[in-house]
Design an enzyme around this catalytic site. Structure first.
Site, PDB file in Angstrom:
ATOM      1  N   HIS A  69       0.870  -1.186   0.000  1.00  0.00           N
ATOM      2  CA  HIS A  69       0.000   0.000   0.000  1.00  0.00           C
ATOM      3  C   HIS A  69       0.899   1.226   0.000  1.00  0.00           C
ATOM      4  O   HIS A  69       1.716   1.405   0.902  1.00  0.00           O
ATOM      5  CB  HIS A  69      -0.917   0.007   1.220  1.00  0.00           C
ATOM      6  CG  HIS A  69      -1.875   1.155   1.221  1.00  0.00           C
ATOM      7  ND1 HIS A  69      -3.145   1.080   0.668  1.00  0.00           N
ATOM      8  CD2 HIS A  69      -1.752   2.431   1.694  1.00  0.00           C
ATOM      9  CE1 HIS A  69      -3.749   2.240   0.801  1.00  0.00           C
ATOM     10  NE2 HIS A  69      -2.923   3.077   1.416  1.00  0.00           N
ATOM     11  N   CYS A  70       0.740   2.061  -1.013  1.00  0.00           N
ATOM     12  CA  CYS A  70       1.609   3.233  -1.174  1.00  0.00           C
ATOM     13  C   CYS A  70       0.884   4.485  -0.700  1.00  0.00           C
ATOM     14  O   CYS A  70      -0.150   4.857  -1.258  1.00  0.00           O
ATOM     15  CB  CYS A  70       2.014   3.392  -2.640  1.00  0.00           C
ATOM     16  SG  CYS A  70       3.086   4.831  -2.925  1.00  0.00           S
ATOM     17  N   PRO A  71       1.405   5.167   0.326  1.00  0.00           N
ATOM     18  CA  PRO A  71       0.738   6.393   0.792  1.00  0.00           C
ATOM     19  C   PRO A  71       0.833   7.536  -0.206  1.00  0.00           C
ATOM     20  O   PRO A  71       0.007   8.454  -0.169  1.00  0.00           O
ATOM     21  CB  PRO A  71       1.482   6.718   2.092  1.00  0.00           C
ATOM     22  CG  PRO A  71       2.824   6.075   1.943  1.00  0.00           C
ATOM     23  CD  PRO A  71       2.593   4.839   1.133  1.00  0.00           C
ATOM     24  N   ASN A  74      -1.996   7.005  -2.349  1.00  0.00           N
ATOM     25  CA  ASN A  74      -3.183   6.752  -1.518  1.00  0.00           C
ATOM     26  C   ASN A  74      -3.964   5.555  -2.040  1.00  0.00           C
ATOM     27  O   ASN A  74      -5.197   5.560  -2.085  1.00  0.00           O
ATOM     28  CB  ASN A  74      -4.086   7.988  -1.462  1.00  0.00           C
ATOM     29  CG  ASN A  74      -5.143   7.882  -0.370  1.00  0.00           C
ATOM     30  OD1 ASN A  74      -4.912   7.253   0.665  1.00  0.00           O
ATOM     31  ND2 ASN A  74      -6.310   8.465  -0.592  1.00  0.00           N
ATOM     32  N   ASN A  75      -3.237   4.528  -2.448  1.00  0.00           N
ATOM     33  CA  ASN A  75      -3.858   3.328  -2.995  1.00  0.00           C
ATOM     34  C   ASN A  75      -2.853   2.189  -2.932  1.00  0.00           C
ATOM     35  O   ASN A  75      -1.672   2.407  -2.639  1.00  0.00           O
ATOM     36  CB  ASN A  75      -4.294   3.559  -4.446  1.00  0.00           C
ATOM     37  CG  ASN A  75      -5.528   2.759  -4.814  1.00  0.00           C
ATOM     38  OD1 ASN A  75      -5.798   1.708  -4.238  1.00  0.00           O
ATOM     39  ND2 ASN A  75      -6.282   3.254  -5.779  1.00  0.00           N
TER      40      ASN A  75
END
Length: 353
Positions: A69-71, A74-75
């Site tokens: 999950h990549c901040p 945001n997905n």
């Protein structure tokens, strides 16, 4: 050329953000009912986890071929947007390298044109250039400071994002994800620990870097397959990886140690009241913390010197069977031992070291 870099970077960035990784359909089950024994069941999504899928706590869905999950987008990065995300990691450093070249040459030429050499000193006059050609945009002290700052950002982005691109390409060329690489490492650890003599073969490695590359990058931009069924190498089948995950899950239950909370813990990231060492050694991870009340029971599965990770044992029916997992200070718990007759805790053994 710089504008082209910007357009391509933003296109792949927003594609990774809005296209998304692709989610396992709610209520999904395999075509053959007997295959359910090889899969994990997700209580949140009320469906089985398809091969290579994992549940994301941030997205609150089971993600197909989840990498992480990549901040920044945001997905999740997964099946549908893995190619766009990796292209963004490639194009961003290339664009920053081009911008760095522009900044360096601009500062060099403008400073060179403003240097005056004397018999005993060298002076730099930022008010105006001493020689032609004069700059199209006025280049004063503030412009020099802004260019130097922008150069630092460009070089920093090149190094940081470039390293992420290298990491992503390593897993793509073996047709893995970051999570699957970790599963493979744990498989080796499990086999070595129990000395079973078995060999774990990663089932989705096609044996060729080009073939693995083509599993993610296609001319159409649409990844191969449907995200649920995957081609496997000879000697493996569709559920080789999920069977290994079930073995690791059972092994984790065996190796887990029961602890009892002896102090209350609010669940804050950096607790001030639990000691200086606990405060400064808080785990650098997005994984949650769990609040503890005195007397709570926890199954710890891993830990650091001053922190532990585990799952709270929920006894009351009002909890609804929702699992609470996360980090908690080691100082707040002690190892729990129950008497075989009374099932009462024994307080003689203190916190494990």
């Amino acid at each position: 050329m710089l504008l082209n870099w910007t357009v391509m970077i933003l296109y792949n960035y927003f594609s990774a953000m809005f296209v998304g990784p692709g989610y396992v359909p709610l209520g999904w089950t395999p075509e053959k009912s007997q295959d359910c024994m090889y899969l994990q069941y997700c209580k949140v999504c009320q469906s089985y986890k398809a091969p290579r899928s994992h549940h994301c706590r941030k997205c609150n869905r089971c993600v197909m071929k989840m990498d992480h999950h990549c901040p920044w987008i945001n997905n999740c990065c997964g099946y549908q947007n893995h190619a766009s995300f990796t292209l963004f990691l490639l194009l961003a450093p290339l664009g920053c390298i081009h911008a760095s070249f522009i900044f360096i040459m601009t500062m060099y030429t403008q400073l060179y044109n403003r240097i005056s050499f004397g018999w005993s000193s060298v002076k730099i006059d930022m008010s105006a250039a001493k020689r032609d050609p004069r700059p199209i945009i006025p280049f004063g002290l503030s412009a020099f400071a802004a260019s130097l700052f922008a150069l630092g950002l460009a070089l920093g982005t090149t190094i940081a994002v470039g390293m992420l691109f290298i990491i992503q390409m390593k897993v793509i060329l073996t047709n893995k994800t970051s999570i699957e690489s970790w599963i493979e490492e744990k498989a080796k650890d499990r086999i070595q620990y129990y000395q079973t003599g078995e060999t774990f073969i990663f089932p989705y490695d096609m044996g060729s870097k080009w073939k693995n590359f083509r599993q993610v990058f296609t001319w159409s931009g649409i990844p191969e397959g449907d995200g649920l069924d995957w081609p496997v190498r000879d000697g493996c089948h569709q559920y080789s990886l999920t069977i290994e995950q079930l073995k690791q899950k059972a092994d984790k239950r065996v190796r887990s140690v029961k602890y009892r909370a002896i102090e209350d813990y609010s669940g804050v990231c950096c607790p001030v009241t639990k000691g200086v060492k606990t405060f400064f050694t808080t785990p650098c991870t997005e994984e949650p913390r769990i609040a503890l009340s005195k007397g709570d029971l926890i199954l710890a599965t891993r830990g650091l010197k001053h922190w532990m990770y585990g799952e709270k044992i929920l006894i009351s029916a009002a909890d609804g069977g929702i699992r609470e997992r996360g980090w908690f200070p080691r100082k707040c718990v002690e190892k729990y031992q129950s008497d075989s007759e009374t099932d009462q805790p024994v307080d003689e053994e203190k916190k494990s070291k």
